[in-house]
Design a protein around this motif. Structure first.
Motif: not given
Length: 425
Positions: A253-272
């Motif tokens: 729910s918190q992720l979905r408040t972010a822009s798509l670009a920020l969502q993608a960046a957050l996911l990549r950093s989280w996975l890394a």
């Protein structure tokens, strides 16, 4: 002191405050021979730095044993310790020879790299330009366009590229000046390989029009690297605000408040941060759309090599692919000894039985089972018997974990759901 040492190698090594031991990747070719020769000279002047070399024989060329012997001779003349590794690679049909050989080579480097040691490779300015072009042609983002960093974490230590500021011409001039006898791998002239095609067909044409193209591309890669670092630092600061209810998860729910670009960046950093291989653009898009936008009761799963993305309630999970597991198996446990459950990599210890341990034999022994459906558990502190399904839901255990939880029975009484619930006699 040679200009390459004064301008590039020495400043690079002095910046590595945490590394004083270095493993040189030595193929015997021009680039790595120059790096080896430079390091051997520095070893005499700076004895607190320790150097050794490693040669990987992929077993893909008939001449490779001769190349290994040549590398042994060179290292012997330079008093450089050498590790030699023979791989005898078999390339699967349809697989990329370049990719398979590179992966095997770096796996071998990782295996032989010691703790807090730095692997040194002889990548230079022209290599950097070619790498930038390759990633650009593959449609890479900022991570790819940053090309090769000068230093990155690797295995138990680091990987360093001290010659990224040098051109291939610089290295050839040094080799000529010092009469270095280096190897020529005929595969380097094979333009069927993408990098060779760029090197022999594309870069010469670009250089005719723009003579400094390699230096310009390398500068562009460096600037992209700076942008990547700034983005990384910014996203790392934001990640805690998107933490899920369970450790290591993200709140959907918190992720979905972010822009798509920020969502993608957050996911990549989280996975890394968690050590996973980053997904392709298509896989990442599936996570953004098929997982984050799924209904709360849906069970979507997006997979790629070494990773599965799942959701449960409002939490996004990144997990290792689930191994095969037979939930129908039953283990009879002598509870005075440890019990290893090989399909799950779990070890049960007698202390898990607590006060049940002295009662186990008289109560009918101890068995370890897994969920089949319909199990109940008596909870004296709550009164009566409760459906295990509801207890696991209350505990927030994701569905894919439930049939993998060891259930410890004393006789026919469920007394411990490992890691979740335990009752005393």
């Amino acid at each position: 002191m040679p200009a390459i040492v004064a301008k590039h190698l020495l400043p690079f090594l002095r910046q590595q405050q945490t590394a004083t031991r270095f493993l040189i990747a030595f193929s015997g070719g021009l680039d790595s021979h120059v790096l080896l020769h430079l390091c051997a000279a520095l070893q005499v002047q700076y004895p607190y730095w320790q150097f050794r070399a490693i040669h990987i024989d992929h077993g893909l060329q008939a001449e490779s044993p001769d190349w290994a012997a040549h590398c042994g001779t060179v290292c012997g003349l330079l008093a450089m310790p050498l590790v030699q590794v023979a791989l005898h690679l078999q390339i699967p049909p349809g697989a990329s020879l370049e990719a398979e050989a590179r992966q095997a080579r770096y796996d071998a480097f990782a295996q032989h790299l010691q703790t807090d040691e730095m692997l040194l490779t002889a990548h230079h300015q022209d290599d950097q330009a070619e790498t930038l072009l390759l990633h650009l042609l593959r449609g890479s983002g900022v991570d790819g366009l940053a090309a090769m960093p000068a230093v990155r974490a690797f295995a138990q230590g680091w990987l360093g590229r001290p010659l990224l500021g040098c051109s291939r011409e610089d290295l050839a001039a040094y080799a000529h000046q010092h009469a270095l006898h280096y190897l020529q791998d005929p595969s380097n002239a094979d333009s069927r390989f993408d990098r060779n095609f760029l090197r022999h067909q594309v870069m010469p044409v670009l250089r005719q029009r723009w003579p400094a193209v390699a230096r310009t591309f390398a500068r562009a890669a460096r600037l992209q690297g700076e942008s990547r670092q700034l983005l990384h630092d910014c996203v790392q600061e934001k990640l805690p605000y998107y933490q899920g209810s369970c450790s290591g998860t993200l709140a959907i729910s918190q992720l979905r408040t972010a822009s798509l670009a920020l969502q993608a960046a957050l996911l990549r950093s989280w996975l890394a941060n968690a050590g996973f291989l980053l997904p392709s653009a298509k896989k990442l898009e599936r996570v953004l759309h098929d997982v984050l936008l799924a209904s709360a009761d849906a069970m979507p799963c997006v997979c790629w090599a070494g990773c599965e993305i799942r959701r449960y309630r409002d939490d996004l999970y990144a997990i290792r692919p689930l191994t095969a597991h037979d939930a129908a198996q039953v283990w009879y446990w002598d509870a005075h000894q440890t019990l290893v459950l090989p399909t799950l990599g779990i070890t049960l210890i007698p202390e898990m039985l607590g006060a049940w341990l002295p009662l186990a034999r008289d109560a009918g022994g101890v068995t370890v089972r897994f969920r089949q459906g319909g199990e109940t558990m008596e909870l004296p502190y709550r009164g009566g018997s409760h459906a295990l399904k509801h207890l696991l839901q209350e505990a927030g255990i994701p569905p894919w974990q439930r049939e993998r939880l060891p259930l410890i029975y004393v006789g026919e009484r469920l007394v411990n759901v490992v890691g979740v619930l335990q009752v005393n006699p």
